[in-house]
Motif scaffolding. Structure first.
Motif, short mmCIF file in Angstrom:
data_model
loop_
_atom_site.label_atom_id
_atom_site.label_comp_id
_atom_site.label_asym_id
_atom_site.label_seq_id
_atom_site.Cartn_x
_atom_site.Cartn_y
_atom_site.Cartn_z
N ARG A 27 0.83 -1.21 0.00
CA ARG A 27 0.00 0.00 0.00
C ARG A 27 0.86 1.26 0.00
O ARG A 27 0.58 2.22 -0.75
N ILE A 28 1.92 1.27 0.81
CA ILE A 28 2.80 2.44 0.88
C ILE A 28 3.46 2.69 -0.48
O ILE A 28 3.49 3.82 -0.97
N ALA A 29 3.99 1.63 -1.08
CA ALA A 29 4.66 1.79 -2.38
C ALA A 29 3.68 2.31 -3.43
O ALA A 29 4.01 3.20 -4.22
N LYS A 30 2.48 1.76 -3.43
CA LYS A 30 1.47 2.19 -4.41
C LYS A 30 1.12 3.66 -4.22
O LYS A 30 1.00 4.40 -5.21
N ASP A 31 1.02 4.10 -2.97
CA ASP A 31 0.69 5.51 -2.71
C ASP A 31 1.81 6.43 -3.17
O ASP A 31 1.55 7.49 -3.77
N VAL A 32 3.07 6.07 -2.90
CA VAL A 32 4.21 6.91 -3.32
C VAL A 32 4.28 6.99 -4.84
O VAL A 32 4.48 8.07 -5.41
N LEU A 33 4.11 5.87 -5.51
CA LEU A 33 4.18 5.86 -6.97
C LEU A 33 3.03 6.65 -7.59
O LEU A 33 3.23 7.42 -8.54
N SER A 34 1.83 6.49 -7.05
CA SER A 34 0.67 7.21 -7.60
C SER A 34 0.80 8.71 -7.41
O SER A 34 0.40 9.49 -8.28
N ALA A 35 1.40 9.11 -6.27
CA ALA A 35 1.55 10.55 -6.01
C ALA A 35 2.65 11.17 -6.85
O ALA A 35 2.60 12.36 -7.19
N GLY A 36 3.65 10.38 -7.23
CA GLY A 36 4.81 10.96 -7.92
C GLY A 36 4.82 10.83 -9.42
O GLY A 36 5.61 11.49 -10.10
N ALA A 37 3.96 10.00 -9.99
CA ALA A 37 3.94 9.79 -11.44
C ALA A 37 2.77 10.52 -12.07
O ALA A 37 1.73 10.76 -11.43
N ALA A 38 2.93 10.87 -13.34
CA ALA A 38 1.87 11.57 -14.05
C ALA A 38 0.65 10.68 -14.26
O ALA A 38 -0.49 11.15 -14.26
N VAL A 112 9.36 2.86 0.66
CA VAL A 112 9.45 4.28 0.30
C VAL A 112 10.69 4.55 -0.53
O VAL A 112 10.63 5.19 -1.59
N ALA A 113 11.86 4.08 -0.06
CA ALA A 113 13.11 4.32 -0.78
C ALA A 113 13.08 3.69 -2.17
O ALA A 113 13.53 4.31 -3.15
N ALA A 114 12.55 2.48 -2.28
CA ALA A 114 12.50 1.81 -3.58
C ALA A 114 11.54 2.52 -4.53
O ALA A 114 11.82 2.67 -5.73
N ALA A 115 10.39 2.97 -4.01
CA ALA A 115 9.43 3.67 -4.86
C ALA A 115 9.99 5.01 -5.35
O ALA A 115 9.77 5.40 -6.49
N ARG A 116 10.72 5.69 -4.49
CA ARG A 116 11.35 6.95 -4.92
C ARG A 116 12.41 6.72 -5.98
O ARG A 116 12.59 7.53 -6.89
N ALA A 117 13.14 5.59 -5.87
CA ALA A 117 14.12 5.26 -6.89
C ALA A 117 13.44 5.00 -8.23
O ALA A 117 13.98 5.32 -9.29
N VAL A 118 12.24 4.40 -8.20
CA VAL A 118 11.48 4.19 -9.43
C VAL A 118 11.19 5.54 -10.11
O VAL A 118 11.30 5.68 -11.33
N LEU A 119 10.86 6.54 -9.31
CA LEU A 119 10.47 7.85 -9.85
C LEU A 119 11.67 8.69 -10.26
O LEU A 119 11.61 9.41 -11.26
N ASP A 120 12.75 8.62 -9.48
CA ASP A 120 13.88 9.54 -9.68
C ASP A 120 15.15 8.87 -10.19
O ASP A 120 16.15 9.55 -10.44
N GLY A 121 15.14 7.54 -10.33
CA GLY A 121 16.36 6.83 -10.67
C GLY A 121 16.68 6.84 -12.15
O GLY A 121 16.04 7.53 -12.95
N ALA A 122 17.69 6.07 -12.49
CA ALA A 122 18.16 5.97 -13.87
C ALA A 122 18.30 4.51 -14.26
O ALA A 122 18.50 3.63 -13.40
N GLU A 123 18.21 4.25 -15.54
CA GLU A 123 18.33 2.88 -16.03
C GLU A 123 19.79 2.44 -16.07
O GLU A 123 20.64 3.16 -16.59
N ARG A 124 20.05 1.27 -15.52
CA ARG A 124 21.38 0.68 -15.61
C ARG A 124 21.27 -0.62 -16.39
O ARG A 124 20.49 -1.50 -16.04
N ARG A 125 22.04 -0.72 -17.46
CA ARG A 125 22.02 -1.92 -18.29
C ARG A 125 22.94 -2.98 -17.69
O ARG A 125 24.05 -2.68 -17.24
N MET A 126 22.48 -4.22 -17.68
CA MET A 126 23.24 -5.32 -17.08
C MET A 126 23.23 -6.55 -17.98
O MET A 126 22.35 -6.71 -18.83
#
Length: 284
Positions: A27-38, A112-126
């Motif tokens: 629930r917390i992750a869903k709320d953070v993602l919904s609030a931060g994404a268009a 919370v930290a993982a959801a914020r990384a989804v919104l503000d992070g960068a793609e790393r190819r592996m």
């Protein structure tokens, strides 16, 4: 190499195991993602088939998986088989019990930290390890799998002359379903006789029993292979090599790829595909 995550339209796929294990973190992750994404579309698949359909119908949305190591491997495997890994960066919010792989890849712990990384992070190819049955390995491959189960017959084989042991054996045979015809038997416990080849060169052959084989990411575009020979007396020195192609063959063996145990098989080949998949991670 990291590139910025561009799409603000998210497809959030919540694995059913995560929902059962820790609904509050979900629930917390869903709320953070919904609030931060268009724009955020949330999918609640009940099983692997619905999970696959959700990813296949994502359109231009960035897929975000809320789940554990198995959910991440499932998503990468599906996108690989759909031949869509090259143009799709995955995000993960780790929720569940099996999270060793996600930690090793650099995904933040905590919803919370993982959801914020989804919104503000960068793609790393592996790199990705792909086998000849189209299976994928993101982290480590091990033979035999850690925590393997000792065959039941080894526990009850000394029943002659002991009525209570014969009774136990009969009960075990009643409870354990018979193996369908055509299914390979499980490998015996103990040292295995395997041939391990790296880029066509034999690292160990069938004449040398081995206690274990591990394959982990090496330099970009290569895997690091280590074979531990079965020791007699003093501990044997491990054999190691790096290469792009790894083939293991010989007696029936099981292997653990990330969080999943597969087999038994007689032979399997894995090939490293450099920078084959992308994961959104914190910048820096």
């Amino acid at each position: 190499m990291a590139t910025s995550a561009t799409s603000d339209q998210l497809l959030v796929v919540i694995d059913p195991v995560a929902r059962r294990t820790d609904g509050e973190s979900v629930r917390i992750a869903k709320d953070v993602l919904s609030a931060g994404a268009a724009g955020t579309k949330v999918c609640l698949p009940d099983g692997p088939e619905e999970f696959a359909r959700a990813l296949a119908r994502r359109g231009s949305r960035r897929p975000v998986v809320i789940g554990d190591d198995r959910a991440l491997v499932r998503a990468v495997g599906l996108l690989h088989r759909q031949r869509e890994l090259a143009g799709c960066a995955l995000s993960l919010v780790p929720v569940g019990g099996a999270l060793a792989l996600t930690r090793s890849l650099g995904v933040p712990a905590g919803a919370v930290a993982a959801a914020r990384a989804v919104l503000d992070g960068a793609e790393r190819r592996m790199d990705l390890l792909v086998d000849d049955s189209d299976g994928v390995v993101l982290g480590a491959l091990r033979i035999p799998p850690v925590g393997g189960v000792t065959p039941v017959r080894e526990v009850v084989a000394d029943g002659a002359g002991h009525p209570w042991l014969r009774t136990c054996r009969s009960l075990v045979r009643t409870l354990v379903p018979a193996r369908p015809s055509g299914i390979d038997p499980a490998p015996e416990a103990g040292p295995a006789r395997l041939r391990v080849e790296v880029d066509g060169r034999t690292l160990v052959d069938l004449g040398q029993p081995v206690a274990g084989v591990s394959v982990v990411p090496g330099v970009p575009g290569a895997a690091r292979v280590e074979v531990r020979p079965a020791s007699v007396g003093a501990e044997a020195t491990p054999l190691s090599a790096e290469g792009r192609t790894v083939t293991v063959s010989g007696a029936h063996f099981r292997y653990r790829a990330d969080a999943i145990v597969s087999g038994p098989v007689r032979t399997r080949t894995w090939v490293v595909r450099e920078s084959a998949w992308g994961l959104i991670l914190p910048p820096g």
